[in-house]
Design a protein around this motif. Structure first.
Motif, short mmCIF file in Angstrom:
data_model
loop_
_atom_site.label_atom_id
_atom_site.label_comp_id
_atom_site.label_asym_id
_atom_site.label_seq_id
_atom_site.Cartn_x
_atom_site.Cartn_y
_atom_site.Cartn_z
N TYR A 1 -11.73 12.33 -22.79
CA TYR A 1 -10.96 12.28 -24.02
C TYR A 1 -11.38 11.04 -24.81
N TYR A 2 -11.53 11.21 -26.12
CA TYR A 2 -11.75 10.05 -26.99
C TYR A 2 -11.25 10.39 -28.39
N GLU A 3 -11.13 9.36 -29.19
CA GLU A 3 -10.75 9.50 -30.59
C GLU A 3 -11.86 8.91 -31.45
N THR A 4 -12.02 9.49 -32.64
CA THR A 4 -13.05 9.02 -33.56
C THR A 4 -12.70 9.46 -34.97
N ASP A 5 -13.19 8.75 -35.95
CA ASP A 5 -12.97 9.15 -37.33
C ASP A 5 -14.01 10.14 -37.81
N ASP A 6 -15.17 10.21 -37.14
CA ASP A 6 -16.24 11.12 -37.52
C ASP A 6 -17.02 11.48 -36.27
N ASP A 7 -16.66 12.60 -35.65
CA ASP A 7 -17.29 12.97 -34.38
C ASP A 7 -18.77 13.30 -34.55
N ALA A 8 -19.12 13.95 -35.65
CA ALA A 8 -20.54 14.27 -35.88
C ALA A 8 -21.37 12.99 -35.97
N ALA A 9 -20.86 11.98 -36.66
CA ALA A 9 -21.58 10.71 -36.76
C ALA A 9 -21.65 10.01 -35.41
N ALA A 10 -20.58 10.06 -34.65
CA ALA A 10 -20.58 9.45 -33.30
C ALA A 10 -21.60 10.14 -32.41
N GLN A 11 -21.63 11.47 -32.46
CA GLN A 11 -22.60 12.24 -31.66
C GLN A 11 -24.04 11.87 -32.08
N ALA A 12 -24.28 11.81 -33.39
CA ALA A 12 -25.62 11.49 -33.89
C ALA A 12 -26.04 10.08 -33.47
N TYR A 13 -25.11 9.14 -33.55
CA TYR A 13 -25.41 7.76 -33.16
C TYR A 13 -25.84 7.72 -31.70
N LEU A 14 -25.07 8.36 -30.83
CA LEU A 14 -25.40 8.33 -29.40
C LEU A 14 -26.66 9.13 -29.09
#
Length: 121
Positions: A57-70
């Protein structure tokens, strides 16, 4: 105004590797922790059952951006490469291949909806 996304996912850890999987997370590499935080993920937790069921579980303001960053992170690629052998029936990097679960209940959202209805009456 940003909206926080709450993301939950499930993976299956190989039963014979449970102890090693737990040990690999105590602690996680400091540079990997920094990359997770830099991606915009926060309030990130993993829960592991005795049967190997792993729920994240996690929280984020922009999951697509978080996925792309990782996905672009060399540190995350190294970590996920080492971790991939722990999972059953997984193709690709665990951080990219885990399908999110659908949230069917959220206490705060439902309480907020009740408060909104009460305020408008």
């Amino acid at each position: 105004m940003s909206t926080t996304s709450r993301v939950c996912f499930r993976l299956q850890v190989r039963p014979e590797l449970l102890d090693e999987y737990r040990a690999r997370h105590c602690p996680v590499w400091p540079e990997m922790l920094a990359e997770i935080a830099a991606s915009g993920r926060r309030n990130y937790s993993l829960f592991l059952g005795d049967d190997g069921m792993l729920v994240g579980y996690y929280e984020t303001d922009d999951d697509a951006a978080a996925q792309a960053y990782l996905a672009a992170s060399e540190t995350a690629a190294r970590w996920e490469s080492e971790m991939s052998r722990f999972f059953v029936d997984l193709t690709g990097r665990p951080d990219q291949a885990a399908a999110p679960l659908i949230e069917v209940f959220n206490l705060a959202a439902q309480l907020s909806a009740i408060d909104t209805i009460t305020e408008s009456e």
